[in-house]
Design an enzyme around this catalytic site. Structure first.
Site, PDB file in Angstrom:
ATOM      1  N   TYR A  59       0.877  -1.241   0.007  1.00 53.28           N
ATOM      2  CA  TYR A  59       0.057   0.126   0.169  1.00 53.28           C
ATOM      3  C   TYR A  59       0.995   1.255  -0.026  1.00 53.28           C
ATOM      4  O   TYR A  59       1.763   1.133   0.860  1.00 53.28           O
ATOM      5  CB  TYR A  59      -0.845  -0.154   1.130  1.00 53.28           C
ATOM      6  CG  TYR A  59      -2.143   0.573   0.854  1.00 53.28           C
ATOM      7  CD1 TYR A  59      -2.479   1.668   0.272  1.00 53.28           C
ATOM      8  CD2 TYR A  59      -3.442  -0.029   1.599  1.00 53.28           C
ATOM      9  CE1 TYR A  59      -3.831   2.220  -0.058  1.00 53.28           C
ATOM     10  CE2 TYR A  59      -4.805   0.420   1.577  1.00 53.28           C
ATOM     11  CZ  TYR A  59      -5.047   1.615   0.501  1.00 53.28           C
ATOM     12  OH  TYR A  59      -5.981   1.937   0.336  1.00 53.28           O
ATOM     13  N   GLU A  61       0.019   4.957  -0.592  1.00 55.04           N
ATOM     14  CA  GLU A  61      -0.867   6.288  -0.939  1.00 55.04           C
ATOM     15  C   GLU A  61       0.450   7.439  -0.861  1.00 55.04           C
ATOM     16  O   GLU A  61       1.072   7.584   0.187  1.00 55.04           O
ATOM     17  CB  GLU A  61      -1.959   6.679   0.224  1.00 55.04           C
ATOM     18  CG  GLU A  61      -3.188   5.669  -0.101  1.00 55.04           C
ATOM     19  CD  GLU A  61      -4.021   6.019   0.904  1.00 55.04           C
ATOM     20  OE1 GLU A  61      -5.625   6.089   0.394  1.00 55.04           O
ATOM     21  OE2 GLU A  61      -3.878   6.477   2.106  1.00 55.04           O
ATOM     22  N   ASP A 205      -5.202  14.292 -25.473  1.00 57.06           N
ATOM     23  CA  ASP A 205      -5.546  13.047 -25.268  1.00 57.06           C
ATOM     24  C   ASP A 205      -4.867  12.084 -26.302  1.00 57.06           C
ATOM     25  O   ASP A 205      -5.558  11.850 -27.159  1.00 57.06           O
ATOM     26  CB  ASP A 205      -7.042  12.674 -25.176  1.00 57.06           C
ATOM     27  CG  ASP A 205      -7.516  11.344 -24.497  1.00 57.06           C
ATOM     28  OD1 ASP A 205      -6.663  10.700 -24.404  1.00 57.06           O
ATOM     29  OD2 ASP A 205      -8.752  11.093 -24.140  1.00 57.06           O
ATOM     30  N   THR A 231      -2.468   6.476 -22.150  1.00 61.48           N
ATOM     31  CA  THR A 231      -2.466   5.132 -21.552  1.00 61.48           C
ATOM     32  C   THR A 231      -1.208   4.607 -21.829  1.00 61.48           C
ATOM     33  O   THR A 231      -0.444   4.935 -22.799  1.00 61.48           O
ATOM     34  CB  THR A 231      -3.434   4.101 -22.588  1.00 61.48           C
ATOM     35  OG1 THR A 231      -3.448   4.182 -23.847  1.00 61.48           O
ATOM     36  CG2 THR A 231      -5.031   4.348 -21.905  1.00 61.48           C
ATOM     37  N   LYS A 234      -2.236  -0.269 -25.323  1.00 62.39           N
ATOM     38  CA  LYS A 234      -2.057  -0.067 -26.696  1.00 62.39           C
ATOM     39  C   LYS A 234      -0.708  -0.224 -27.319  1.00 62.39           C
ATOM     40  O   LYS A 234      -0.060  -1.143 -27.120  1.00 62.39           O
ATOM     41  CB  LYS A 234      -2.697   1.233 -26.816  1.00 62.39           C
ATOM     42  CG  LYS A 234      -4.157   1.505 -26.329  1.00 62.39           C
ATOM     43  CD  LYS A 234      -4.609   2.802 -26.776  1.00 62.39           C
ATOM     44  CE  LYS A 234      -6.355   2.871 -26.210  1.00 62.39           C
ATOM     45  NZ  LYS A 234      -6.202   3.189 -24.864  1.00 62.39           N
ATOM     46  N   ARG A 240      -1.912  -2.460 -18.434  1.00 61.90           N
ATOM     47  CA  ARG A 240      -3.179  -1.479 -18.579  1.00 61.90           C
ATOM     48  C   ARG A 240      -3.322  -0.252 -17.422  1.00 61.90           C
ATOM     49  O   ARG A 240      -3.167  -0.827 -16.320  1.00 61.90           O
ATOM     50  CB  ARG A 240      -4.600  -2.312 -18.349  1.00 61.90           C
ATOM     51  CG  ARG A 240      -4.668  -3.250 -19.545  1.00 61.90           C
ATOM     52  CD  ARG A 240      -6.138  -3.720 -19.558  1.00 61.90           C
ATOM     53  NE  ARG A 240      -7.179  -2.771 -19.801  1.00 61.90           N
ATOM     54  CZ  ARG A 240      -7.375  -2.341 -21.070  1.00 61.90           C
ATOM     55  NH1 ARG A 240      -6.704  -2.919 -22.070  1.00 61.90           N
ATOM     56  NH2 ARG A 240      -8.397  -1.466 -21.092  1.00 61.90           N
TER      57      ARG A 240
END
Length: 412
Positions: A59, A61, A205, A231, A234, A240
């Site tokens: 974890y 954060e 984008d 992203t 692709k 992903r």
């Protein structure tokens, strides 16, 4: 077999054979059918290994050196490495690699620059705009006042005069350039000029072309846009996920928009896999790959046109192609179904200035498998035959199996 080690695969088979069979079934599906979805690709084994690593347990954060949990010294190294590699690869002053997806990256970009009710100019959804570019079903269309620009009815190219006219009349707070189905390069310099004229932020984008950018096969939006959203899968062949590139002056706003405003803990195994992908994309081999992706797409588009499909914009500059199948006597959804039965996997999309739906396909995955221009001609002929209804699905699937068998995604 694309798993970290044979031992780990055996452990899964022993502990949970149902899930193991699902994983192996998906591998068989990917290996035995033609993967022509423009947004998909095959990662390297190294990327898959990072995804299945112990970093998934942590974890974390916050950001390196400023986490909300202890024990982050090692994962901080992974994130710093991913950021350094992304900045070097794309020539950016800052990179945020925590975004869980391309949509998450766009959400964070809007959060960094906009307030609810602000006007945003973006490519209209009927012309290839993404859901995050103003769909009423999406947060973007509910929180902001989107104005859509379109494409020329004759050429299918972005109508630059309309963009300038709408910008001058609506004075948007931000202009978005990018698309999920526009097969040509975006003129980032033009959009920068218009944004400066009306005092708007420019958001690129680049979810689809960013892998081509990494390989030097497409223009880089980083020198022009205030924020670039992308992203990491692709064409880029990473896990992903999403990322955001920006200048130093917006770095703090972008980072706060990702955490704590829109996301919680970072997925450290995915971030490590992004670092692997950025490293792979910085190699000469990847540049060769990216240019071959484009060469394959242009060849495929040309042969599809020869087979009678109406290819939008008359071709492509990128990895993706959109085409109307009506000249072959079918609509997009019917064609997609026939092709799926034959083992050819692709998408439908809206057709600019059309009533029906066409096909959207891409060459990233088949290029990863090692296919070249001769295979693109063969795919085009097979695709057109299936859409017309000949041969029967069994015969077409046999030809697909022959082709995919010669080019396995994970040899050995």
């Amino acid at each position: 077999m694309p798993v970290s080690t044979l031992h780990e695969a055996d452990v899964l088979r022993e502990q949970d054979p149902e899930v193991a069979e699902i994983l192996m079934g998906e591998l068989r599906r990917q290996s035995a059918s033609l993967q022509l979805i423009a947004a998909e690709n095959f990662t390297s084994r190294a990327v898959l290994t990072a995804l299945g690593s112990p970093l998934a347990n942590k974890y974390a954060e916050g950001y390196p050196g400023a986490r909300h949990h202890g024990g982050c010294e090692i994962v901080d190294m992974a994130e710093r490495l991913a950021v350094e590699r992304a900045c070097a690869l794309f020539g950016s002053r800052h990179a945020n690699v925590q975004a869980h997806s391309g949509s998450s990256a766009v959400l964070a970009a809007y959060a960094a620059l906009l307030r609810p009710g602000d006007t945003v100019l973006a490519l209209g959804l009927p012309y290839g705009g993404h859901l995050t570019h103003g769909s009423p079903a999406n947060f973007s269309g509910r929180w902001f006042d989107f104005v859509g620009y379109g494409v020329d009815a004759e050429t299918g190219l972005i109508d630059h005069e309309q963009v300038r006219h709408l910008a001058r009349n609506r004075r948007p707070k931000a202009i978005v350039c990018g698309s999920i189905s526009y097969p040509r390069h975006i003129d980032y310099a033009f959009f920068r000029e218009v944004a400066d004229e009306v005092g708007a932020y420019l958001i690129a984008d680049a979810a689809h072309p960013i892998g081509l950018v990494a390989g030097g096969a497409a223009p880089n939006p980083v020198p022009y846009a205030d924020i670039v959203c992308a992203t990491t899968h692709k064409v880029l062949r990473g896990p992903r996920g999403g990322m955001i590139l920006c200048g130093a002056e917006l770095a703090g706003r972008v980072d706060r928009a990702v955490f704590p405003f829109t996301q919680g803990g970072a997925q450290m195994h995915t971030i490590a896999a992004k670092a692997v992908a950025f490293g792979e994309a910085a190699t000469p081999a990847f540049a060769t790959y990216a240019h071959q992706v484009v060469a394959n797409a242009r060849t495929l588009a040309g042969h599809l046109a020869e087979e009678g499909l109406a290819v939008t914009t008359g071709g492509t500059d990128t990895h993706l192609i959109t085409a109307d199948v009506a000249p072959l006597g079918a609509d997009g959804r019917t064609a997609r179904g026939r092709l799926a039965a034959a083992g050819i996997v692709l998408d439908c999309c809206a057709l600019p200035h059309g009533d029906g739906r066409g096909l959207r396909l891409g060459t990233a995955a088949v290029t990863t498998q090692g296919m070249g221009e001769p295979e693109m001609e063969r795919i085009a002929k097979l695709l057109a035959a299936v859409v017309r209804g000949h041969p029967e699905p069994a015969g077409a699937r046999a030809e697909v199996h022959e082709l995919t068998g010669a080019f396995p995604p994970y040899p050995g």
